[in-house]
Scaffold this motif. Sequence first.
Motif, short mmCIF file in Angstrom:
data_model
loop_
_atom_site.label_atom_id
_atom_site.label_comp_id
_atom_site.label_asym_id
_atom_site.label_seq_id
_atom_site.Cartn_x
_atom_site.Cartn_y
_atom_site.Cartn_z
N VAL A 121 0.84 -1.21 0.00
CA VAL A 121 0.00 0.00 0.00
C VAL A 121 0.87 1.26 0.00
O VAL A 121 0.78 2.09 -0.91
CB VAL A 121 -0.95 0.02 1.21
CG1 VAL A 121 -1.77 1.31 1.22
CG2 VAL A 121 -1.87 -1.19 1.19
N ALA A 125 1.55 3.68 -3.29
CA ALA A 125 0.76 4.92 -3.20
C ALA A 125 1.66 6.15 -3.26
O ALA A 125 1.31 7.16 -3.90
CB ALA A 125 -0.05 4.93 -1.92
N HIS A 129 1.22 9.10 -6.14
CA HIS A 129 0.83 10.46 -5.78
C HIS A 129 1.98 11.46 -5.83
O HIS A 129 1.75 12.65 -6.10
CB HIS A 129 0.20 10.47 -4.39
CG HIS A 129 -1.14 9.80 -4.34
ND1 HIS A 129 -2.30 10.43 -4.74
CD2 HIS A 129 -1.50 8.55 -3.95
CE1 HIS A 129 -3.32 9.60 -4.60
NE2 HIS A 129 -2.86 8.46 -4.11
N THR A 192 -3.37 16.60 -3.08
CA THR A 192 -2.70 15.33 -3.35
C THR A 192 -2.37 14.62 -2.04
O THR A 192 -2.49 13.39 -1.93
CB THR A 192 -1.40 15.57 -4.14
OG1 THR A 192 -1.72 16.21 -5.38
CG2 THR A 192 -0.68 14.26 -4.44
N ALA A 195 -5.45 12.91 -0.64
CA ALA A 195 -5.78 11.71 -1.42
C ALA A 195 -4.84 10.56 -1.04
O ALA A 195 -5.28 9.41 -0.90
CB ALA A 195 -5.68 12.02 -2.90
N PHE A 196 -3.57 10.88 -0.86
CA PHE A 196 -2.59 9.87 -0.45
C PHE A 196 -2.94 9.31 0.93
O PHE A 196 -2.94 8.08 1.13
CB PHE A 196 -1.20 10.50 -0.44
CG PHE A 196 -0.15 9.69 0.27
CD1 PHE A 196 0.39 8.57 -0.31
CD2 PHE A 196 0.29 10.05 1.54
CE1 PHE A 196 1.36 7.81 0.34
CE2 PHE A 196 1.26 9.32 2.21
CZ PHE A 196 1.80 8.20 1.60
N ARG A 198 -5.80 9.16 2.46
CA ARG A 198 -7.01 8.33 2.42
C ARG A 198 -6.73 6.99 1.75
O ARG A 198 -7.29 5.96 2.16
CB ARG A 198 -8.14 9.08 1.72
CG ARG A 198 -8.78 10.13 2.64
CD ARG A 198 -9.58 11.17 1.89
NE ARG A 198 -10.30 12.04 2.83
CZ ARG A 198 -9.75 13.04 3.49
NH1 ARG A 198 -8.45 13.31 3.34
NH2 ARG A 198 -10.47 13.79 4.32
N GLU A 199 -5.86 6.98 0.76
CA GLU A 199 -5.52 5.72 0.12
C GLU A 199 -4.77 4.80 1.07
O GLU A 199 -5.05 3.59 1.13
CB GLU A 199 -4.69 5.95 -1.14
CG GLU A 199 -4.37 4.67 -1.89
CD GLU A 199 -3.75 4.90 -3.25
OE1 GLU A 199 -3.06 3.99 -3.74
OE2 GLU A 199 -3.96 6.00 -3.83
N VAL A 200 -3.81 5.35 1.82
CA VAL A 200 -3.06 4.48 2.74
C VAL A 200 -3.94 4.06 3.92
O VAL A 200 -3.74 2.97 4.48
CB VAL A 200 -1.75 5.14 3.20
CG1 VAL A 200 -0.84 5.41 2.02
CG2 VAL A 200 -1.97 6.40 4.00
N ARG A 201 -4.90 4.91 4.32
CA ARG A 201 -5.87 4.50 5.35
C ARG A 201 -6.72 3.33 4.86
O ARG A 201 -6.86 2.31 5.55
CB ARG A 201 -6.76 5.68 5.73
CG ARG A 201 -7.75 5.45 6.90
CD ARG A 201 -9.08 4.82 6.48
NE ARG A 201 -9.75 5.49 5.40
CZ ARG A 201 -10.58 6.52 5.51
NH1 ARG A 201 -10.89 6.98 6.69
NH2 ARG A 201 -11.16 7.04 4.42
N ASP A 202 -7.27 3.46 3.65
CA ASP A 202 -8.10 2.39 3.10
C ASP A 202 -7.31 1.11 2.93
O ASP A 202 -7.81 0.01 3.19
CB ASP A 202 -8.70 2.83 1.76
CG ASP A 202 -9.69 3.97 1.90
OD1 ASP A 202 -10.12 4.26 3.04
OD2 ASP A 202 -10.03 4.58 0.86
N GLY A 203 -6.05 1.24 2.48
CA GLY A 203 -5.21 0.05 2.31
C GLY A 203 -4.88 -0.63 3.62
O GLY A 203 -4.79 -1.86 3.69
#
Length: 235
Positions: A121, A125, A129, A192, A195-196, A198-203
């Motif tokens: 992740v 990511a 980003h 940016t 967004a990064f 939130r992506e690492v949180r979701d992952g």
Amino acid sequence: MKALRRLFPLLLLLAIGLLGWALQSGRIEVPDRWNPWAPLDVDAAPNALTSFKLQRVEGDPMLCRAVLSRSTLVHTAVPDNDAGDGCGWQSAVQVGDARFGPAFTLTCSAAVSLAMWDRHVLRPASQVHFGQPVQRVEHLGSYACRNVRGAAGEGAQRSQHALANALDVSGFRLRDGRRVRVLQDWPRETSTEAAFLREVRDGACRYFKATLSPDYNAAHRDHLHLDRGRFRMCR
């Protein structure tokens, strides 16, 4: 025909049991990534069996140590510590990896989840980003003998931090020196950096049992809480 229908569930269970025995004993050979009884490989691409293998790691300290030893996460085993009053740790390691400084104590299974999150992740990511890797993961610590935030009085629930089974990540330092901080960048929803984050949180939700962010409550406004506790939550 009716008798056959009544026997079908039993026959199905028997077939599943035989298949499991054949896989576990090695009488049927399949690639390790598709064999539920093969050890987890932190570097292998995740698939439908990853959660099951993580659960096996959690319940088997020897297997966990073997899996972690084959990862790139720098760590050393530490003795079990019964601090009393519901605090302490078992089957833990000290993570001394320069990318995750300063060093901290974490249960082996949580350390495996951390290594998986980093590999599958965090690294991709940051490239997507920012076009560069994360040089350092900044954190607020792991072990702390305390209750869940806001819980007080007799019978209050201990935090997973009290078992060294959680890590609070506060931000990231990129290779060029730029910092991405949860407190500062999470609210900037169109950036940016947000967004990064939130992506690492979701992952993280794929590898940890509970992942809590500023979306959960104000107590988490400055960090991502990652743990391998009893309850699943992704907020």
